[in-house]
Design a protein around this motif. Structure first.
Motif, PDB file in Angstrom:
ATOM      1  N   ALA A 288     -32.660  33.302 -34.879  1.00 23.83           N
ATOM      2  CA  ALA A 288     -31.266  33.329 -35.322  1.00 23.83           C
ATOM      3  C   ALA A 288     -31.175  33.272 -36.846  1.00 23.83           C
ATOM      4  O   ALA A 288     -30.403  34.008 -37.473  1.00 23.83           O
TER       5      ALA A 288
ATOM      6  N   ARG B  71     -27.976  34.484 -39.276  1.00 25.49           N
ATOM      7  CA  ARG B  71     -26.894  33.670 -38.717  1.00 25.49           C
ATOM      8  C   ARG B  71     -26.723  32.382 -39.516  1.00 25.49           C
ATOM      9  O   ARG B  71     -27.688  31.792 -39.989  1.00 25.49           O
ATOM     10  N   THR B  72     -25.490  31.936 -39.665  1.00 20.96           N
ATOM     11  CA  THR B  72     -25.224  30.649 -40.296  1.00 20.96           C
ATOM     12  C   THR B  72     -25.463  29.539 -39.276  1.00 20.96           C
ATOM     13  O   THR B  72     -25.579  29.799 -38.067  1.00 20.96           O
TER      14      THR B  72
ATOM     15  N   THR C 169     -23.374  27.361 -38.189  1.00 16.13           N
ATOM     16  CA  THR C 169     -22.251  27.322 -37.250  1.00 16.13           C
ATOM     17  C   THR C 169     -22.404  28.391 -36.176  1.00 16.13           C
ATOM     18  O   THR C 169     -22.176  28.136 -34.986  1.00 16.13           O
ATOM     19  N   GLU C 170     -22.809  29.588 -36.588  1.00 14.20           N
ATOM     20  CA  GLU C 170     -22.999  30.682 -35.624  1.00 14.20           C
ATOM     21  C   GLU C 170     -24.147  30.371 -34.671  1.00 14.20           C
ATOM     22  O   GLU C 170     -24.066  30.659 -33.461  1.00 14.20           O
ATOM     23  N   ILE C 171     -25.202  29.764 -35.183  1.00 15.34           N
ATOM     24  CA  ILE C 171     -26.336  29.394 -34.330  1.00 15.34           C
ATOM     25  C   ILE C 171     -25.909  28.352 -33.303  1.00 15.34           C
ATOM     26  O   ILE C 171     -26.272  28.435 -32.119  1.00 15.34           O
TER      27      ILE C 171
ATOM     28  N   GLN D 251     -22.982  27.930 -32.028  1.00 20.33           N
ATOM     29  CA  GLN D 251     -22.149  28.584 -31.022  1.00 20.33           C
ATOM     30  C   GLN D 251     -22.990  29.434 -30.072  1.00 20.33           C
ATOM     31  O   GLN D 251     -22.774  29.420 -28.850  1.00 20.33           O
ATOM     32  N   GLU D 252     -23.961  30.154 -30.619  1.00 21.89           N
ATOM     33  CA  GLU D 252     -24.792  31.040 -29.799  1.00 21.89           C
ATOM     34  C   GLU D 252     -25.682  30.263 -28.834  1.00 21.89           C
ATOM     35  O   GLU D 252     -25.907  30.697 -27.695  1.00 21.89           O
TER      36      GLU D 252
END
Length: 228
Positions: A175, A180-181, A183-185, A187-188
């Motif tokens: 990720a 990916r930031t 926060t995005e990690i 969420q994923e």
């Protein structure tokens, strides 16, 4: 805890705009502004802000040399520096990281990413704009044609870690490598933000690297990710 920031940019409208954006973010306070690199270094050394946000191109002393003086390998008590620029050039990224910067952003990054980079730098993390991360990976996948030999990392950083990565760390590694930031990690992977930060810190320790770009390049060099 409020993160104090020094903003340095030779264009007044840009400098004022960055300061306004940061001041509007929760937990961030701009304590000084500078119009050139020499003033930025003097103010930073005197005020000791938590983070210095430096433009690359400034008169008198550019942002890269200012970064080196404030955060370089020879600095006894380095400050946290995030470099920001309009110019989307690989050479700036490499030079900024070598000079000791904890982050590299383009000026169109947006308020959220700008604030995230400042907060990350304040706690010792590094954040590089996802678009920059992806481009660096492509450059290295092409054999480093857009960089020079001095930009390549030491061979010891390409070795497998002494302690194997866990399955979750491998997921976080990929990720990060895709830009990916945190926060995005989170969420994923359906995990908390603090858990992501712990995994990233653990990855950097295991791999012997200093920032997210080096994490991403390690993933590339070990065949975990292909150029897109």
């Amino acid at each position: 805890m409020t993160v104090t920031v020094l903003v340095a940019d030779d264009q007044e409208i840009v400098r004022t705009g960055l300061a306004m954006i940061l001041d509007a973010q929760e937990g961030i306070e701009v304590v000084a502004q500078a119009a050139d690199g020499l003033a930025a270094v003097e103010l930073a050394r005197r005020l000791r802000p938590d983070v210095c946000l430096l433009d690359v191109r400034m008169p008198g002393l550019d942002g890269l040399e200012a970064t080196r003086r404030l955060a370089g390998p020879d600095v006894v008590d380095p400050l946290a520096v995030v470099v920001i620029t309009t110019f989307d050039l690989d050479e700036y990224v490499y030079a900024a990281l070598r000079a000791g910067a904890r982050g590299f952003l383009l000026k169109d990054a947006g308020a959220a990413l700008l604030a995230q980079a400042v907060h990350a730098a304040a706690v010792g993390d590094a954040l590089i704009a996802p678009s920059v991360t992806s481009r660096l990976l492509r450059a290295f996948a092409d054999g480093g044609t857009r960089g020079t030999a001095q930009h390549r990392r030491p061979h010891h950083q390409l070795e497998q870690p002494f302690e194997p990565l866990t399955e979750r760390e491998e997921q976080v590694l990929l990720a990060v490598a895709r830009g990916r930031t945190n926060t995005e990690i989170a969420q994923e992977l359906y995990i908390t933000l603090s858990t992501v930060k712990s995994h990233v810190a653990r990855l950097m320790m295991k791999l012997g690297v200093r920032n997210r770009v080096e994490v991403a390049l390690w993933a590339y060099d070990t065949g975990r990710l292909r150029a897109g």
